[in-house]
Every structure is written in structure tokens, then in C-alpha cells.
Design a protein around this motif. Structure first.
Motif, short mmCIF file in Angstrom:
data_model
loop_
_atom_site.label_atom_id
_atom_site.label_comp_id
_atom_site.label_asym_id
_atom_site.label_seq_id
_atom_site.Cartn_x
_atom_site.Cartn_y
_atom_site.Cartn_z
N GLU A 154 0.83 -1.20 0.00
CA GLU A 154 0.00 0.00 0.00
C GLU A 154 0.87 1.26 0.00
O GLU A 154 0.51 2.26 -0.63
N GLY A 209 2.15 1.51 -3.49
CA GLY A 209 1.03 1.84 -4.36
C GLY A 209 0.74 3.33 -4.38
O GLY A 209 0.45 3.90 -5.44
N LYS A 210 0.83 3.97 -3.22
CA LYS A 210 0.60 5.43 -3.16
C LYS A 210 1.67 6.17 -3.97
O LYS A 210 1.37 7.13 -4.67
N ALA A 229 3.54 4.84 -6.46
CA ALA A 229 3.37 4.48 -7.87
C ALA A 229 2.23 5.27 -8.51
O ALA A 229 2.34 5.72 -9.66
N LYS A 230 1.15 5.46 -7.77
CA LYS A 230 0.01 6.21 -8.30
C LYS A 230 0.41 7.65 -8.60
O LYS A 230 0.03 8.21 -9.63
N ALA A 231 1.20 8.25 -7.72
CA ALA A 231 1.67 9.62 -7.96
C ALA A 231 2.56 9.67 -9.20
O ALA A 231 2.45 10.59 -10.01
N ARG A 269 2.49 7.59 -11.76
CA ARG A 269 1.67 7.33 -12.94
C ARG A 269 0.88 8.57 -13.35
O ARG A 269 0.76 8.90 -14.53
N LYS A 270 0.37 9.28 -12.36
CA LYS A 270 -0.45 10.46 -12.64
C LYS A 270 0.40 11.72 -12.84
O LYS A 270 -0.13 12.75 -13.22
N ASP A 314 1.56 12.13 -2.05
CA ASP A 314 0.78 12.55 -0.89
C ASP A 314 1.48 12.04 0.37
O ASP A 314 1.25 10.91 0.81
#
Length: 110
Positions: free
Chosen positions: A41, A44-45, A47-49, A51-52, A57
Motif C-alpha cells: 500500500e 502503491g501510493k 506508484a500512483k503519484a 503514474r499520474k 501525498d
């Protein structure tokens, strides 16, 4: 107010709800299995940043790191260690590796 590692570990155990989980050699397996989930998790936070294309955060990642810490505390307790013992052992290992010039590398026995 800062909290000691062992104080955190003691307080965190008040919220342990996994004691009926499967065990091996008297050690509950749940916190060991859940540790990887919580670490995922965290990544994942991040990786999401990535990717976007936005900022990480930090607050959300810090909350997930708290969950990782909880699982580490539970794992240590299952093995009969305090977090301060684990931290001391880790710093001794890292100091030894640094003294021998093998701080960077692979393998437990380097």
C-alpha cells in the motif's frame, strides 16, 4: 509527545485482532503475511503519484507507513523481541557492514 519504540509496540498490541490466525511453531502467521500487504500500500501510493505525474501525498504515505510499523511491531512481538531490540540489532549489523566496507551489496552474510 515522542513515543519510544517499545511504548508504541505495547500500545499497538492493544489493537491486535489476529490472535486466532494460523500459527507455525507457536508464532501467529498473520502479521508476517500482512506486512507485505501494508508495504504494498505504501508503494502503491508512490506508484500512483508517478503514474499520474503529480506529487506524492506524504500524509497518505505516512499513514500507510504507520500500518507497516504496526505489522513490524506485531512480527517482532510474535518472535519475542521488542522494537528497540530489533532496532539495536539492525544498527549493529549496519555498523559492522560499514566498518567492513560492504554496506552496499547483496546477501545477508556480506
Amino acid at each position: 509527545m515522542p513515543m519510544s519504540l517499545d511504548g508504541y509496540q505495547d500500545k499497538a498490541q492493544e489493537h491486535a485482532a489476529y490472535k486466532a490466525s494460523p500459527a507455525h511453531d507457536g508464532v501467529s502467521l498473520y502479521p508476517f503475511l500482512a506486512l507485505n500487504e501494508e508495504a504494498g500500500e505504501v508503494t502503491g501510493k508512490v506508484a500512483k503519484a508517478m503514474r499520474k505525474g503529480g506529487p506524492i501525498d506524504a500524509g497518505a504515505v505516512a499513514m500507510e507507513l504507520g500500518d507497516v510499523l504496526w505489522q513490524v511491531a506485531a512480527c517482532a512481538g510474535e518472535l519475542g523481541y521488542t522494537l528497540s531490540e530489533i532496532a539495536t540489532m539492525n544498527l549493529a549489523k549496519l555498523g559492522d557492514r560499514a566498518d567492513r566496507g560492504v554496506i552496499v551489496g547483496e546477501g545477508d552474510a556480506r
